[in-house]
Design a protein around this motif. Structure first.
Motif, PDB file in Angstrom:
ATOM      1  N   LYS A 179       2.103   2.177  11.333  1.00  0.00           N
ATOM      2  CA  LYS A 179       2.538   1.007  11.972  1.00  0.00           C
ATOM      3  C   LYS A 179       3.269   0.133  11.201  1.00  0.00           C
ATOM      4  N   ASN A 180       2.848  -0.095   9.560  1.00  0.00           N
ATOM      5  CA  ASN A 180       3.430  -0.786   8.780  1.00  0.00           C
ATOM      6  C   ASN A 180       4.458  -0.380   8.035  1.00  0.00           C
ATOM      7  N   PRO A 192      -2.111   4.476   9.128  1.00  0.00           N
ATOM      8  CA  PRO A 192      -1.693   3.234   9.810  1.00  0.00           C
ATOM      9  C   PRO A 192      -1.319   2.010   9.052  1.00  0.00           C
ATOM     10  N   GLU A 193      -2.018   1.853   7.909  1.00  0.00           N
ATOM     11  CA  GLU A 193      -2.019   0.696   7.015  1.00  0.00           C
ATOM     12  C   GLU A 193      -0.859   0.668   5.912  1.00  0.00           C
ATOM     13  N   VAL A 194      -0.345   1.804   5.614  1.00  0.00           N
ATOM     14  CA  VAL A 194       0.324   1.841   4.471  1.00  0.00           C
ATOM     15  C   VAL A 194       1.805   1.055   4.668  1.00  0.00           C
ATOM     16  N   ASP A 195       2.668   0.826   3.549  1.00  0.00           N
ATOM     17  CA  ASP A 195       3.701   0.519   3.611  1.00  0.00           C
ATOM     18  C   ASP A 195       4.888   1.476   3.300  1.00  0.00           C
ATOM     19  N   LEU A 223      -5.551   6.687   6.004  1.00  0.00           N
ATOM     20  CA  LEU A 223      -4.996   5.257   5.983  1.00  0.00           C
ATOM     21  C   LEU A 223      -3.307   5.041   6.120  1.00  0.00           C
ATOM     22  N   LYS A 238       0.949  -1.272  -0.075  1.00  0.00           N
ATOM     23  CA  LYS A 238      -0.064  -0.011  -0.023  1.00  0.00           C
ATOM     24  C   LYS A 238       0.993   1.257  -0.010  1.00  0.00           C
TER      25      LYS A 238
END
Ligand code: NAD
Length: 292
Positions: free
Chosen positions: A53-54, A31-34, A29, A2
């Motif tokens: 986080k990711n 907290p979800e992305v790389d 978004l 992501k």
């Protein structure tokens, strides 16, 4: 994978990134992305990285990395890249455009004509030919400025601790030696401890009377109060700047009210061609990243 596009890039970028996974501009978004793609606006602080986080990779479309806490990123195992070489021509052309505009009074000439005034006698120009340009930093951008200055018949001196010699500039061994004979001084260093507030009252006093200073590097390399004072007393003839303490500058910035300035809203890297080049370099970085 992501990918969050957090700042303004060329509109072609999302299409170029689709093959790497999901691409979003929705900052909620985080907290979800790389991967996060930033320019100057997003500040990758400790808190920012803790909430992502990711996050595995930050790519800054541009040169300076002063909006990324690189020490903390390293601690968290987050890789950080910039697109170092992509912006050199765009920024060098802006620095050079400023250097041509000042002695030819381009802004004053235009404004007077648009106001219906004919002030030909007040607009005596001077030439760049034969003048000395002092460069602080002669990396990617400084080198492009040096090349252009040589083509204009200028003598170029540069101070940069990384260089002993240079194809287009005479390298000198201290910043004081660089400023002492320069008619124009152009700044092309990163904002680091050794360059922060380097252009201050003490150094300005060592410059030639009537010097022109051009800053397309970072605002905080120059002490704005000291520069404003030097503009008022004529020590510095003109301060041309694209960069500020903050984007946009606080209305209390003494540069905004000082005489003899040429001001731009941080547009050095904003050429159409550069934004396309930045996109291509980001794709290369991602290609290598997924291979690792
Ligand atoms: P670069 O890394 O290629 O070159 C910077 C040079 O500065 C290096 O050669 C380095 O040795 C030298 N340097 C470091 N500390 C120094 C010091 N104390 N004294 C003298 N030289 C020193 O970087 P670049 O691509 O040429 O970019 C330079 C800076 O321009 C960036 O760091 C960034 O702050 C600024 N920039 C501004 C814009 C804009 O939109 N106006 C866009 C891109 C870059």
């Amino acid at each position: 994978m992501k990918i969050l596009i957090s700042d303004a890039f060329d509109p072609s970028l999302p299409g170029k990134l689709e093959r790497f996974g999901e691409v979003t501009t929705d900052k909620s978004l985080l907290p979800e992305v790389d991967v996060v793609l930033i320019r100057s606006k997003t500040k990758c602080t400790k808190d920012y990285m803790d909430s992502a986080k990711n996050l595995k990779l930050i790519i800054r479309g541009g040169v300076g990395l002063d909006n990324v806490d690189r020490v903390y990123a390293k601690e968290k195992g987050i890789a950080v890249y910039n697109t170092a070489s992509a912006s050199a021509i765009a920024v060098a052309e802006l620095a050079f455009a400023m250097m041509i505009a000042v002695p030819s009074h381009i802004v004053k000439a235009h404004n007077s004509m648009a106001d219906g005034k004919w002030i030909k006698k007040q607009l005596k120009r001077t030439e760049l030919f034969g003048k000395t340009l002092g460069l602080l930093g002669v990396g990617h951008i400084g080198s492009e400025v040096a090349k252009r200055a040589v083509a204009f018949g200028m003598k170029v001196v540069a101070y940069d601790p990384l260089f002993k010699e240079h194809a287009h500039a005479v390298i000198v061994h201290s910043v004081e030696e660089m400023v002492k004979d320069a008619d124009y001084i152009s700044l092309h260093v990163p904002l680091v401890e050794s360059t922060k507030e380097l252009i201050n009252k003490e150094l300005i006093e060592k410059m030639k009377d009537g010097v022109v200073v051009i800053n397309t590097a970072r605002g905080k390399i120059v002490v704005e109060e000291d520069m404003a004072e030097a503009l008022k007393n004529g020590k510095v003839k003109t301060y041309a700047t694209d960069v500020w303490y903050s984007d946009p500058p606080d209305s209390s910035s003494p540069i905004l009210s000082a005489p003899n300035t040429l001001l731009a809203p941080h547009i050095g890297a904003s050429s159409k061609e550069n934004l396309l080049r930045i996109g291509d370099v980001i794709v290369d970085i991602l290609d290598n990243f997924v291979k690792e």
